[in-house]
Structures are given as C-alpha cells and as structure tokens.
Design an enzyme around this catalytic site. Structure first.
Site, mmCIF file in Angstrom:
data_model
loop_
_atom_site.group_PDB
_atom_site.id
_atom_site.type_symbol
_atom_site.label_atom_id
_atom_site.label_comp_id
_atom_site.label_asym_id
_atom_site.label_seq_id
_atom_site.Cartn_x
_atom_site.Cartn_y
_atom_site.Cartn_z
ATOM 1 N N SER A 136 0.830 -1.200 0.000
ATOM 2 C CA SER A 136 0.000 0.000 0.000
ATOM 3 C C SER A 136 0.871 1.260 0.000
ATOM 4 O O SER A 136 1.708 1.430 -0.888
ATOM 5 C CB SER A 136 -0.962 -0.038 1.198
ATOM 6 O OG SER A 136 -1.956 0.948 1.095
ATOM 7 N N ASP A 237 -9.739 -4.336 -5.430
ATOM 8 C CA ASP A 237 -9.176 -3.388 -4.476
ATOM 9 C C ASP A 237 -9.790 -2.010 -4.736
ATOM 10 O O ASP A 237 -9.614 -1.443 -5.809
ATOM 11 C CB ASP A 237 -7.647 -3.330 -4.649
ATOM 12 C CG ASP A 237 -6.949 -2.521 -3.564
ATOM 13 O OD1 ASP A 237 -7.567 -1.596 -3.021
ATOM 14 O OD2 ASP A 237 -5.771 -2.813 -3.288
ATOM 15 N N HIS A 269 -8.187 -4.943 -0.959
ATOM 16 C CA HIS A 269 -6.950 -4.363 -0.428
ATOM 17 C C HIS A 269 -6.459 -5.139 0.790
ATOM 18 O O HIS A 269 -5.247 -5.306 0.982
ATOM 19 C CB HIS A 269 -7.215 -2.896 -0.038
ATOM 20 C CG HIS A 269 -5.981 -2.070 0.128
ATOM 21 N ND1 HIS A 269 -5.161 -1.732 -0.929
ATOM 22 C CD2 HIS A 269 -5.417 -1.494 1.228
ATOM 23 C CE1 HIS A 269 -4.159 -0.990 -0.502
ATOM 24 N NE2 HIS A 269 -4.278 -0.840 0.813
#
Length: 328
Positions: A136, A237, A269
């Site tokens: 991320s 995601d 995610h």
C-alpha cells in the site's frame, strides 16, 4: 460510519491479532526495534528463522498505513510466516505524517534498506539475496526510495547502498502516480488538503510519483539499473484500484525495466495482506513470493513442497463478516 466499520472489522479479526501480538512480544525469533538511524522511529523489527544452518534470504518490508498510521508491527504476520520458510524479514518503521512528510518517509526507508544491506550478515542474512517489498503506502515509499537510489547511482553520487544489492522489488497493492490518486483518496476520506500536506504540495507530485518520474530521460535511463519488479494487486481493491499497478507496469516496460504484474481475481486491499494470511492454508500471494525468493535454491524448494499448511488464526465466519464490513 467508517470509524464504526473499522472498529467492527478489527473486533472480528481480534482472535488472529491477539495470537500474532503474543508472538510479536514473546517469540525469541523476533528482534524488536533494532536502531537503524538517529531520527524518531528509525527502528526496524527482525523476524528470524528458528534454524541457523546457513545464510538466509532477506525481505526488507515497508508497511502501509496511508502515510499516517504506518507502523513496523503491521508486518508481523508476514514476517512470522516468511520466517517459517527460512526467510529473514526486516520490517522498517518510518516517520508518519504529521511527524514527517513524504521526503522524510523516503529518506527513512532508504536508510533502513541501507542498514539491512550493510548489517544483515550479523543476523544470519545473506547480503547477496536481499528483496525489497512494500504494501500500500509502503509500496509507494519503497518504490520512491528504489528509483531515487537508481537515479543517484547513475549520476555517480555518493550512496550508502547499491540498487544491485536488491534481487527484486515486490510491490503489493501500491499506488505509484499521485496525480491519479489525489481525487480518489479525497472521495474515500483522505482529504485533498491532508494529502497535499503529506506529499509536500502538488508541486512535488512528479518527484514522488515513480510512474511519472520514469518519463524523465535521466530517470528513465537509470531504470535500466532496477532489479526485476513484481507488482501484486487484487482486482477488487477499492482503496487503491489495480489500475495503479497496471499503469506503473506499463511505464516500467516502456523504459525497458523487467516487470511482472500479477492480479488476484476478486481480492480486495486487505484480502491479500490480512484475511488470506489469517485464514491459513494455501495462499497464492505468499506462495508466489516464496517461489521467487527460493527459485535458485533447490533444497529450499524441496522443503517448501513438504511444508505443513499454515495455521488458521481466525474462523472462516469471522473472516467473511470482516470482509463485508471492511472500510478498506
């Protein structure tokens, strides 16, 4: 509503979090808060395999957290599970906003990478088998650090570690073009004014957008020095859409870098980084990472094929409910 969803999500996964926390604080295989620099939060955690027969491959992991709530312990589940496969993991902490802005985060990450490259042999790590990984926001920070290092190296500037010391870069669910993310994040609650403060204003977007920087001829030339790059992303995601990895892969290919994009159908995610590892058993992402790291080690591959299934840490019902309420 998002705070309530986050609270419910965390409570549903709490059985797994408690087990990981116990291991984090009490396992002799975890070396917490190794100092790598003189700035606040210049610490890293080391996850060491239980056996010490020979030098081990190493993963330097930069955790996510929206540049605001990142913390080295967020990588504990990954660290413990990779250590079970005889891989050392170094989870690098870094200054978060408002303690620091993006340039501080990239500097911290680079210094943490340097520490590992130059000192990991003292912990049983093989300095010739170091892999860089980020998840991320951490994938963005690590990519910035790697590309900046390649650019400095190509210019002949003084450096503390070399890009050639990194065997491969693994980018998990990352975003690499700030211009494409600012409005998306604003709509999801990371408001434009805060995002601009983190990234030091829109005038710094190009500098901290690896995808965009590759268009600069000097940076594009430096890209030839980059290690093989693997980008992993879930197709469902919504925190950082998988197009972020797709367009970065295209930009890397355009300058001749070696890149592979792997999309996981239907994964969100948090599926790839939390729910799937907490589920135990077979995990595509985990297997893909381990297979790359052990690709040149026949003995390790043989051991991987005989490894017992990973332990389930959270009941399936709770995992499914957590997925439904996840604010991510």
């Amino acid at each position: 509503m998002k705070l309530l969803a986050l609270t419910c999500y965390a409570m549903l996964l709490m059985p797994g979090f408690l087990q990981v926390a116990y291991m984090y604080f009490f396992s002799p295989q975890v070396r917490r808060s190794v100092v790598y620099g003189d700035q606040p939060r210049n610490r890293l955690d080391l996850y060491l395999p239980s056996n010490n027969d020979g030098m081990k491959p190493v993963v330097v992991f930069v955790t996510g957290g929206a540049w605001i709530i990142g913390y080295k312990a967020w990588g504990s589940l990954l660290g413990m599970q990779l250590a079970e496969r005889d891989i050392i993991v170094a989870c690098v902490d870094y200054r978060n906003f408002p303690q620091g802005t993006i340039s501080d985060m990239v500097t911290d990450a680079s210094q943490g990478i340097s520490f590992v490259c130059n000192n990991i042999s003292a912990f049983g790590g093989d300095p010739n088998r170091i892999y860089l990984m980020g998840q991320s926001a951490g994938a963005h920070i690590a990519a910035c650090a790697l590309l900046e290092q390649a650019t400095k190296e190509s210019k002949g500037e003084s450096i503390a570690w070399r890009v050639s010391q990194i065997k491969a870069y693994f980018g998990l669910s990352g975003g690499y073009n700030l211009y494409n993310l600012v409005d998306h994040f604003h709509n999801r609650g990371l408001y434009r004014s805060i995002f601009l403060s983190i990234m030091e204003g829109e005038e710094s977007f190009e500098k901290f957008s690896p995808e965009v920087r590759l268009k600069d001829p000097i940076v594009g030339k430096a890209a030839s020095m980059l290690p093989p790059i693997m980008l992993f992303h879930g197709s469902s995601d919504y925190s950082i859409p998988c197009d972020a990895s797709k367009t970065f892969a295209d930009a890397l290919q355009a300058v001749g870098a070696k890149v592979e994009l792997i999309l996981y159908s239907g994964k969100t995610h948090t599926d790839l980084f939390l729910q799937d590892p907490l589920r135990g058993g077979k995990d595509e992402l985990f297997d893909d990472i381990v297979s790359v790291i052990h690709a040149e080690d026949d003995d390790a591959l043989a051991k991987d094929s005989l490894a017992p299934p990973r332990k389930r840490l959270v009941p399936e019902l709770l995992l499914k409910l957590a997925r439904e309420v996840s604010p991510f």
